[in-house]
Design an enzyme around this catalytic site. Structure first.
Site, PDB file in Angstrom:
ATOM      1  N   SER A 117       0.716  -1.038   0.012  1.00 33.77           N
ATOM      2  CA  SER A 117      -0.044   0.033   0.111  1.00 33.77           C
ATOM      3  C   SER A 117       0.693   1.220  -0.066  1.00 33.77           C
ATOM      4  O   SER A 117       1.827   1.184   0.500  1.00 33.77           O
ATOM      5  CB  SER A 117      -0.983   0.105   1.127  1.00 33.77           C
ATOM      6  N   TYR A 141      -2.052   0.083  10.250  1.00 36.56           N
ATOM      7  CA  TYR A 141      -2.015  -0.571   8.777  1.00 36.56           C
ATOM      8  C   TYR A 141      -0.901  -0.456   7.982  1.00 36.56           C
ATOM      9  O   TYR A 141      -0.339  -1.419   7.450  1.00 36.56           O
ATOM     10  CB  TYR A 141      -3.299   0.086   8.485  1.00 36.56           C
ATOM     11  N   LYS A 145       2.184  -3.279   6.540  1.00 34.90           N
ATOM     12  CA  LYS A 145       2.366  -3.283   5.031  1.00 34.90           C
ATOM     13  C   LYS A 145       3.881  -3.186   5.115  1.00 34.90           C
ATOM     14  O   LYS A 145       4.565  -4.049   4.115  1.00 34.90           O
ATOM     15  CB  LYS A 145       1.618  -2.266   4.300  1.00 34.90           C
TER      16      LYS A 145
END
Length: 327
Positions: A117, A141, A145
């Protein structure tokens, strides 16, 4: 060659399944169906309901289907939720990836494509973000990643895998209404949700250092994203031995949130003046991808524009959220 696609019944995953099958590739899907929908998949595609943290299931699927490559899409992906539940995100996104890579190494799989991402970059302020930009994620998050990329590359070097990491920017649109995003977590469906309830769309911040004061983002059609997976998967399959290709996936063009709201109003016919809210913590004024690496390496470029993203997303919204009368 057979590819295992984890999270293949999800919004992005189902598009990747369609692209891979359209190219003649054999696929099998592993999905826990927490957000995935089996109806997104063709009946002939094998679907195994299960978790990437379940080693026994992974070993069985990899062996029974003679899997030679993995496209790993399954993950928790809501930024706000990751702040509230960091332990869940690390357990699911890093713990599940670790078990999956252990199974892949034991099974002798040689190609591994990881869904990353643009969140790995944090709050960049560059005119165009290259893959060499500093990675300073600002939420759990994004951290998972980035840590996932590190883990994938390390496993690749240790176990002879060819690996790829795709850093998605803002994904939107649908290849067909039945494949659309049914959640209300991203900006376009959030606009649809408010407009169809007779409420004004909300824009966070109108005082950024951009031409119209709102944030600028790079939007990529999900069908173009699926084609990028196909292109990178082909490179990995042809590669002999370990090596990594990490690439941005975007259009290399920015659209402001004000511009996007105006386009949504035009496409839907639901024109309400946006309401402006205070800035959200951590929002960069501009985040646009440099796509030179994937273009130079693979000749890939996005083909679909923002209007097509909005129009196709609207058709999907109407399928799942019928509008009985104009608000």
């Amino acid at each position: 060659m057979t590819w295992l696609i984890t999270g293949g019944a999800g919004y992005i995953g189902a598009h990747v399944v369609r692209a891979m099958r359209g190219a003649g590739e054999r696929v099998v899907v592993l999905d826990d169906l927490s957000t995935g929908d089996p109806d997104r998949l063709p009946a002939e595609v094998p679907l195994v309901q299960g978790s990437t943290a379940d080693r026994a299931t992974l070993d069985r699927v990899l062996a029974e289907h003679a899997v030679s490559g993995v496209i790993h899409l399954a993950a928790k992906k809501q930024v706000g939720e990751s702040v509230e539940k960091p332990l869940l995100y690390y357990r699911e996104n890093i713990g599940g990836l670790t078990v999956l890579l252990e199974a892949v190494a034991a099974a002798g799989v040689r190609s591994f494509l990881f869904s990353s991402s643009a969140a790995v970059y944090g709050v960049p302020e560059a005119e165009l973000i290259t893959e060499e930009a500093p990675c300073v994620p600002i939420n759990p998050y994004g951290e998972t990643k980035l840590a996932g990329e590190w883990l994938v590359r390390a496993a690749g070097q240790a176990h002879g895998l060819s690996t790829g990491c795709l850093r998605y920017f803002n994904v939107a649109g649908a290849a067909g209404p039945e494949l659309s995003d049914t959640g209300v977590f991203n900006v376009i469906p959030m606009f649809f949700d408010r407009l169809t309830r007779g409420e004004a769309p909300r824009i966070f911040g109108d005082d950024y250092s951009t031409p119209d004061g709102s944030c600028i983002r790079d939007y990529i059609h999900v069908a173009d994203l699926a084609d990028a997976h196909l292109a990178v998967a082909g490179r990995l399959a042809a590669q002999d031995g370990p090596g990594d290709l990490t690439v941005n996936i975007g259009r290399g063009e920015g659209v402001s949130v004000r511009e996007l709201a105006a386009l949504v109003a035009e496409v839907t016919g639901l024109d309400r003046k946006p309401e402006f809210e205070p800035r959200r913590a951590g929002d960069a004024s501009k985040a646009v991808a440099s796509c030179d690496r994937i273009s130079g390496e693979l000749g890939w470029a996005a083909r679909r524009g923002v209007r097509e993203m909005v129009a196709s997303a609207w058709q999907g919204w109407l399928l799942h959220h019928p509008v009985t009368s104009a608000p």
